[in-house]
Scaffold this motif. Structure first.
Motif, PDB file in Angstrom:
ATOM      1  N   GLY A 249     -33.237  -5.938 -24.249  1.00  0.00           N
ATOM      2  CA  GLY A 249     -32.911  -4.422 -24.129  1.00  0.00           C
ATOM      3  C   GLY A 249     -33.536  -3.727 -25.389  1.00  0.00           C
ATOM      4  O   GLY A 249     -33.258  -3.571 -26.627  1.00  0.00           O
ATOM      5  N   LEU A 250     -34.556  -2.713 -25.189  1.00  0.00           N
ATOM      6  CA  LEU A 250     -35.331  -2.103 -26.187  1.00  0.00           C
ATOM      7  C   LEU A 250     -34.367  -0.861 -26.805  1.00  0.00           C
ATOM      8  O   LEU A 250     -33.501  -0.416 -26.139  1.00  0.00           O
ATOM      9  N   TYR A 292     -42.598 -16.497 -19.487  1.00  0.00           N
ATOM     10  CA  TYR A 292     -42.941 -15.118 -20.069  1.00  0.00           C
ATOM     11  C   TYR A 292     -43.045 -13.974 -18.843  1.00  0.00           C
ATOM     12  O   TYR A 292     -42.560 -13.061 -18.799  1.00  0.00           O
ATOM     13  N   ALA A 293     -43.857 -14.585 -17.883  1.00  0.00           N
ATOM     14  CA  ALA A 293     -44.167 -13.643 -16.812  1.00  0.00           C
ATOM     15  C   ALA A 293     -42.980 -13.564 -16.011  1.00  0.00           C
ATOM     16  O   ALA A 293     -42.487 -12.436 -15.525  1.00  0.00           O
ATOM     17  N   LEU A 294     -42.329 -14.729 -15.830  1.00  0.00           N
ATOM     18  CA  LEU A 294     -41.001 -14.692 -14.832  1.00  0.00           C
ATOM     19  C   LEU A 294     -39.953 -13.875 -15.393  1.00  0.00           C
ATOM     20  O   LEU A 294     -39.230 -12.917 -14.747  1.00  0.00           O
ATOM     21  N   VAL A 300     -37.710  -6.578 -15.185  1.00  0.00           N
ATOM     22  CA  VAL A 300     -38.161  -5.012 -14.725  1.00  0.00           C
ATOM     23  C   VAL A 300     -37.550  -4.903 -13.299  1.00  0.00           C
ATOM     24  O   VAL A 300     -37.120  -3.775 -13.223  1.00  0.00           O
ATOM     25  N   LEU A 301     -37.320  -5.843 -12.399  1.00  0.00           N
ATOM     26  CA  LEU A 301     -36.636  -5.613 -11.386  1.00  0.00           C
ATOM     27  C   LEU A 301     -35.053  -5.522 -11.171  1.00  0.00           C
ATOM     28  O   LEU A 301     -34.563  -4.586 -10.569  1.00  0.00           O
ATOM     29  N   PHE A 302     -34.444  -6.330 -11.791  1.00  0.00           N
ATOM     30  CA  PHE A 302     -33.243  -6.746 -12.010  1.00  0.00           C
ATOM     31  C   PHE A 302     -32.289  -6.006 -13.047  1.00  0.00           C
ATOM     32  O   PHE A 302     -31.012  -5.643 -13.057  1.00  0.00           O
ATOM     33  N   ILE A 307     -30.923  -7.257 -21.121  1.00  0.00           N
ATOM     34  CA  ILE A 307     -29.387  -7.888 -20.980  1.00  0.00           C
ATOM     35  C   ILE A 307     -28.252  -7.158 -21.760  1.00  0.00           C
ATOM     36  O   ILE A 307     -27.352  -6.939 -20.828  1.00  0.00           O
ATOM     37  N   VAL A 308     -28.469  -6.585 -22.682  1.00  0.00           N
ATOM     38  CA  VAL A 308     -27.309  -5.997 -23.542  1.00  0.00           C
ATOM     39  C   VAL A 308     -27.014  -4.698 -22.744  1.00  0.00           C
ATOM     40  O   VAL A 308     -25.731  -4.411 -22.584  1.00  0.00           O
TER      41      VAL A 308
END
Length: 326
Positions: A249-250, A292-294, A300-302, A307-308
């Protein structure tokens, strides 16, 4: 609730140090590397989440901190001086390169920071003063006076105490008066500038702060491993920090920690799978790139916020009283 929020960081620090005291010797190296990754990721999260700047070369500052601490220690300076100098030199380096680089935006800035890391690693590989391609060897153990950290458990305490300090600094910056300017900058750069926020200066300060966090982690890493070389700081490491920040989470301090834990543990599991009997020698590297890709695609999708923020929103919705039908 406010009182509980103030206690979160002290509780986290106590829990982390307690965990370091009970983990087995085989688990401590992963625990140390996880803490170092989280330290760098806190800076990346602030840089991307508040200043809106994407850095694909954060491992360059990690390397600057490592080489600074290592060189000072190898040349007979106290280890404490080397560790204190690591974040300062990394931040100063960030200021020097940040003045021209932060005029760029978007993918231009990302590629410029990536190029900075490539140039730095090339120079480190050529300069004999820092060990060249062979690397800097014989870095002594970290210590204060006659006291010296003897094993992994001591470095686990040092790493997670430093991480708690980094999180405290980041929290105080966000909650301070300049932090309000940073939040305005994260919302809209144009609106922040029109409101009187010194956008260029704030970007540079966050860039230097994120570099200082990485430099501190690099200094601890140099003392822990006792040897560093250009190969210790690959491009994949910078990409890993970005993935951790995005997944966690940015713009959230706890998101950086959550992302570092999720990615580090998952990569460790896949590395163990890749080294099983019958797996090709390149399996660990391929699996690392794949995860990393997954993780980025999944986030991005879900979990577009990470997370936070997703967990925080879910808890907020669950606390709202449901209106009874009339």
């Amino acid at each position: 609730m406010k009182q509980l929020e103030r206690l979160r960081l002290p509780i986290f620090a106590i829990a982390a140090l307690a965990l370091a005291s009970v983990l087995g010797e085989g688990q401590l190296p992963v625990f140390i590397l996880l803490g170092l990754a989280a330290m760098v990721t806190v800076g990346v999260s602030l840089l991307m989440g508040y200043a809106g700047q994407v850095s694909l070369g954060q491992a360059a500052f990690y390397a600057v901190g490592g080489y600074t601490a290592g060189l000072l220690a190898v040349h007979g300076q106290p280890a404490v001086l080397g560790l204190l100098a690591a974040p300062v030199v990394a931040a100063a380096f960030a200021v020097v390169i940040g003045v021209p680089l932060l005029r760029l935006r978007g993918h231009h800035l990302a590629f410029a920071t990536l190029a900075t890391q490539l140039i730095l690693l090339s120079l480190a590989g050529e300069l004999k003063a820092v060990g060249g391609s062979i690397g800097l060897q014989g870095i002594p153990r970290f210590g204060i006076g006659s006291f010296e950290l003897g094993g992994d458990r001591g470095y686990a305490y040092l790493t997670w105490a430093a991480l708690a300090a980094v999180m405290l600094v980041a929290h105080n910056v966000i909650e301070s008066r300049p932090g309000r300017g940073l939040r305005a900058l994260a919302t809209s750069e144009i609106a922040a500038e029109s409101a009187g926020v010194a956008v260029g200066r704030y970007k540079l300060v966050v860039f230097a702060l994120s570099a200082a966090f990485a430099g501190l982690a690099g200094g601890i890493y140099a003392f822990y491993v006792g040897y560093i070389a250009p190969g210790s700081f690959p491009i994949l490491l910078s990409i890993e920090y970005v993935v951790m920040a995005v997944v966690g989470g940015l713009g959230t301090i706890w998101g950086a920690l959550a992302g570092a834990v999720a990615v580090t543990l998952l990569v460790q599991v896949l590395n163990n799978v890749g080294t099983l009997e019958g797996m090709p020698s390149y399996a660990p590297s391929v699996l690392s790139y794949a995860v990393y890709a997954l993780l980025l695609i999944t986030a991005v999708l879900f979990l577009p916020g990470g997370i936070v923020p997703a967990v925080r929103d879910r808890l907020t919705r669950s606390r709202r009283p449901t209106s009874s039908p009339s």
